[in-house]
Design a protein around this motif. Structure first.
Motif, PDB file in Angstrom:
ATOM      1  N   ALA A   1      76.820 -45.836 -75.455  1.00 35.74           N
ATOM      2  CA  ALA A   1      78.201 -46.025 -75.883  1.00 35.74           C
ATOM      3  C   ALA A   1      78.300 -46.428 -77.354  1.00 35.74           C
ATOM      4  N   GLY A   2      77.392 -47.302 -77.803  1.00 36.19           N
ATOM      5  CA  GLY A   2      77.459 -47.764 -79.195  1.00 36.19           C
ATOM      6  C   GLY A   2      77.348 -46.615 -80.179  1.00 36.19           C
ATOM      7  N   TYR A   3      76.435 -45.670 -79.915  1.00 35.55           N
ATOM      8  CA  TYR A   3      76.243 -44.531 -80.825  1.00 35.55           C
ATOM      9  C   TYR A   3      77.442 -43.580 -80.759  1.00 35.55           C
ATOM     10  N   ILE A   4      77.992 -43.358 -79.561  1.00 36.70           N
ATOM     11  CA  ILE A   4      79.161 -42.486 -79.416  1.00 36.70           C
ATOM     12  C   ILE A   4      80.334 -43.054 -80.210  1.00 36.70           C
ATOM     13  N   GLU A   5      80.493 -44.371 -80.190  1.00 32.92           N
ATOM     14  CA  GLU A   5      81.564 -44.995 -80.968  1.00 32.92           C
ATOM     15  C   GLU A   5      81.359 -44.757 -82.468  1.00 32.92           C
ATOM     16  N   GLN A   6      80.113 -44.863 -82.923  1.00 32.23           N
ATOM     17  CA  GLN A   6      79.829 -44.617 -84.354  1.00 32.23           C
ATOM     18  C   GLN A   6      80.176 -43.181 -84.739  1.00 32.23           C
ATOM     19  N   VAL A   7      79.868 -42.231 -83.869  1.00 28.37           N
ATOM     20  CA  VAL A   7      80.192 -40.832 -84.142  1.00 28.37           C
ATOM     21  C   VAL A   7      81.703 -40.645 -84.227  1.00 28.37           C
ATOM     22  N   LEU A   8      82.423 -41.195 -83.279  1.00 30.58           N
ATOM     23  CA  LEU A   8      83.881 -41.029 -83.266  1.00 30.58           C
ATOM     24  C   LEU A   8      84.541 -41.677 -84.485  1.00 30.58           C
ATOM     25  N   LEU A   9      83.978 -42.788 -84.947  1.00 30.43           N
ATOM     26  CA  LEU A   9      84.545 -43.505 -86.091  1.00 30.43           C
ATOM     27  C   LEU A   9      83.979 -43.023 -87.420  1.00 30.43           C
ATOM     28  N   GLY A  10      82.976 -42.127 -87.379  1.00 26.50           N
ATOM     29  CA  GLY A  10      82.397 -41.600 -88.603  1.00 26.50           C
ATOM     30  C   GLY A  10      81.578 -42.613 -89.373  1.00 26.50           C
ATOM     31  N   GLN A  11      80.848 -43.469 -88.652  1.00 27.87           N
ATOM     32  CA  GLN A  11      80.024 -44.499 -89.287  1.00 27.87           C
ATOM     33  C   GLN A  11      78.608 -43.951 -89.485  1.00 27.87           C
ATOM     34  N   SER A  12      78.295 -43.615 -90.700  1.00 27.06           N
ATOM     35  CA  SER A  12      77.031 -42.951 -91.012  1.00 27.06           C
ATOM     36  C   SER A  12      75.842 -43.894 -90.841  1.00 27.06           C
ATOM     37  N   SER A  13      74.712 -43.326 -90.370  1.00 23.20           N
ATOM     38  CA  SER A  13      73.480 -44.091 -90.212  1.00 23.20           C
ATOM     39  C   SER A  13      72.314 -43.127 -90.326  1.00 23.20           C
ATOM     40  N   GLU A  14      71.128 -43.672 -90.476  1.00 24.92           N
ATOM     41  CA  GLU A  14      69.933 -42.832 -90.545  1.00 24.92           C
ATOM     42  C   GLU A  14      69.811 -41.975 -89.289  1.00 24.92           C
TER      43      GLU A  14
END
Length: 589
Positions: A419-432
């Protein structure tokens, strides 16, 4: 037939019966087989204790836990009932058997394992019996939430004494379980008496987990009396007890993995306390009869609505206001579904139905009590006015579009991330990680913005709750059966948005008054503590808080006036009356 009212008033100090007690007692005194389904706190034990005093012979009470038997023994002896327990931990078993054979016992408490043995049946043939009372009778049913196989052996025992009446009692049994209890214990269908399931003195509150230690600490801070916190694992009970104990409130842990002596001491300390919090696994509570528990908090999802009803029912058994808080997370539902997959195939459909009922309870924007009671076949004429939704007026919003975006993100990332990664994708939070996976070029990247951002976490919980998403063995999210309906069939996703904390606080009046608000009441409680310590019993065995409040309000100065208060029978009046009268007469305030 004998009139039970004079005995009710003389022995127990109650002016009259409550609810269906009169109907149950009348059937028992007439020798009719009966199943009484009554909510916790409705006075089930009185339904056999009172006949045990009036009828010739001994009433045999089958109870599932030794601690519960010993608790009930203390309360029975306090009002002058001749009672004993016959358990593996009792050192006076020979004396108890002698008293039983001599007809010197009104009540004999035993566990189902002992009651179903051949030796015990032989013993019962050596004295006169007045009644069989089967407590926690839902344990006899495989449909019940707490099945005990030895309860299935009780009917042959009772059939060996056909002239002896039988009374089964439970607080938690739906229609299917009730029918099974009647069948398994040889009670006719017309012997069923069902009281209302409502516990109006309990305020129900349910919310999503958000730092559950802090949430439960807030519950404790708002409720000065004794409380039970239920956790799902042994380790969690100890961690919670350690964290909550830092507030200065006496706190203990309780679970089956503790040393037996430590476990027994923690339970005894809690039973005797007027402000202790005990953090426990769900087995705790069935073994106590403590009436003054002011709150029950769940740090996770209970097994079923039946279990939730029973566990929350351990609050406010004295009839005074109490609260029940449940904090749940989407992972609770995911784990529950995994457990369902591990049980026998023939039980899975029933377990899924129970989980769906829990989902409806935690997700509703309407009256919690309506849904809770509907599960037991009872309809409320109007909203209860004493749950978080009735008091806080939550808003329900349509979050279907956000749910579709969430499901799309799960699908387009391969149904393998948490869930944490899916939220980052939806919010456009870039990461390595997102760069390496090439997900920043997906159509769902950064698709959620503005006011919709606050919906992402609760939508994720809602999708797991509805089985639109499931977690795999690696913790990644994958589609469940409910996903297609939301994406393709027009199924709507509604979210409950609770009101701001300050608005909730304004709308919800205090549940219980602080004893410090009434100095005479506190002086009477101090006297009760002193007497309880001297007698080696919990304070509530002397008198309940409600009786002390009546004393503080009416200030009787004679024995005759004191005897008019509810809960003061002849035995307690003789034992404790003068001590409390001295406090009242000498009080200046």
């Amino acid at each position: 037939m004998l009139d039970p009212l004079p005995t009710l008033q003389r022995v127990f100090g109650f002016p009259g019966f409550r609810g269906v007690q009169a109907d149950v007692v009348a059937r028992v005194l007439a020798g009719e087989r009966t199943l009484a389904v009554m909510p916790t706190g409705a006075g089930k034990s009185l339904c056999y204790q009172l006949p045990s005093v009036m009828l010739e012979g001994t009433c045999v009470v089958v109870s599932p836990l030794i601690a519960l038997m010993h608790d009930q023994l203390r309360s029975a002896e306090a009002v002058g009932i001749r009672a004993a327990t016959l358990t593996s931990v009792d050192e006076n078993r020979a004396e108890t058997i002698q008293r039983f054979k001599a007809g010197a016992l009104d009540l004999l408490y035993v566990a189902p394992e002992r009651a179903s043995s051949g030796h015990f049946r032989e013993l019962l043939g050596q004295a006169k019996l007045s009644l069989f009372a089967i407590d926690e009778a839902h344990c006899v049913s495989e449909w019940g939430h707490d099945f005990r196989p030895d309860y299935r052996l009780l009917e042959p025992l009772m059939d060996a004494f056909p002239e002896v009446g039988r009374l089964a009692l439970t607080a938690t049994a739906d229609a299917h379980t009730r029918a099974d209890i009647l069948k398994q214990l040889g009670i006719p269908n017309d012997g069923l008496i069902v009281s209302g399931f409502d516990r109006p003195n309990i305020r129900y509150s349910i919310g999503a987990k958000d730092n559950v230690n802090r949430q439960i600490a807030d519950v404790i801070a708002r409720n000065p009396g004794p409380g039970i916190v239920y956790a799902q694992t042994r380790a969690a009970t100890e961690k919670l007890a350690e964290a909550l104990g830092r507030s200065g409130r006496p706190t203990r842990a309780y679970h089956a993995g503790l040393d037996a002596a430590v476990r027994a001491k923690n339970q005894a300390d809690f039973v005797a306390s007027e402000d202790m919090v005990i953090c426990a696994t769900v087995a705790f509570g069935m073994g106590i009869d403590k009436p003054d528990v002011r709150f029950v908090a769940h740090a996770g999802l209970p097994k079923s609505i039946e279990a939730y009803y029973q566990e929350t029912g351990r609050a406010g058994r004295d009839g005074d206001p109490a609260v029940a808080h449940l904090f749940w997370g989407a992972d609770d539902f995911a784990r529950a579904r995994q457990r369902i997959g591990e049980v026998e195939p023939e039980r899975q459909a029933g377990e899924r139905t129970r989980l769906q009922a829990l989902g409806a309870l935690v997700e509703t924007a309407g009256c919690r009590r309506r849904i809770l009671l509907k599960h037991f076949g009872e309809d409320l004429a109007e909203d209860c006015g004493n749950c978080d939704n009735c008091l806080g007026s939550p808003d329900a919003i349509d979050a279907t579009e956000t749910a579709q975006k969430y499901l799309s993100a799960v699908f387009r990332t391969g149904q393998m991330f948490g869930a944490g990664y899916i939220e980052q994708v939806l919010l456009g939070q870039s990461s390595e990680r997102s760069l390496t996976n090439g997900h920043e070029g997906l159509s769902v990247w950064g698709i959620v913005e503005g006011d919709e951002v606050r919906l992402v976490k609760p939508v994720g919980r809602a999708l797991l709750l509805r089985d639109a998403l499931r977690t795999n063995h690696h913790g990644g999210l994958e589609f469940g059966p409910g996903a297609r309906g939301i994406l393709k069939a027009g199924d709507r996703v509604s979210l409950v948005v609770p009101p701001p904390r300050e608005r909730r606080a304004r709308r919800q009046p205090a549940v219980a008054s602080d004893p410090a608000d009434n100095p005479l009441f506190e002086a009477l409680r101090a006297k009760r503590r002193e007497l309880a310590q001297a007698a080696g019993v919990p304070p509530y065995v002397i008198f309940h808080d409600s009786t002390l409040r009546d004393m503080a309000a009416q200030r009787p100065t004679t024995r005759a006036a004191l005897a008019m208060l509810s809960g003061i029978g002849a035995r307690k009046l003789d034992a404790y009356g003068d001590a409390f009268l001295d406090v009242i007469r000498g009080f200046e305030g």
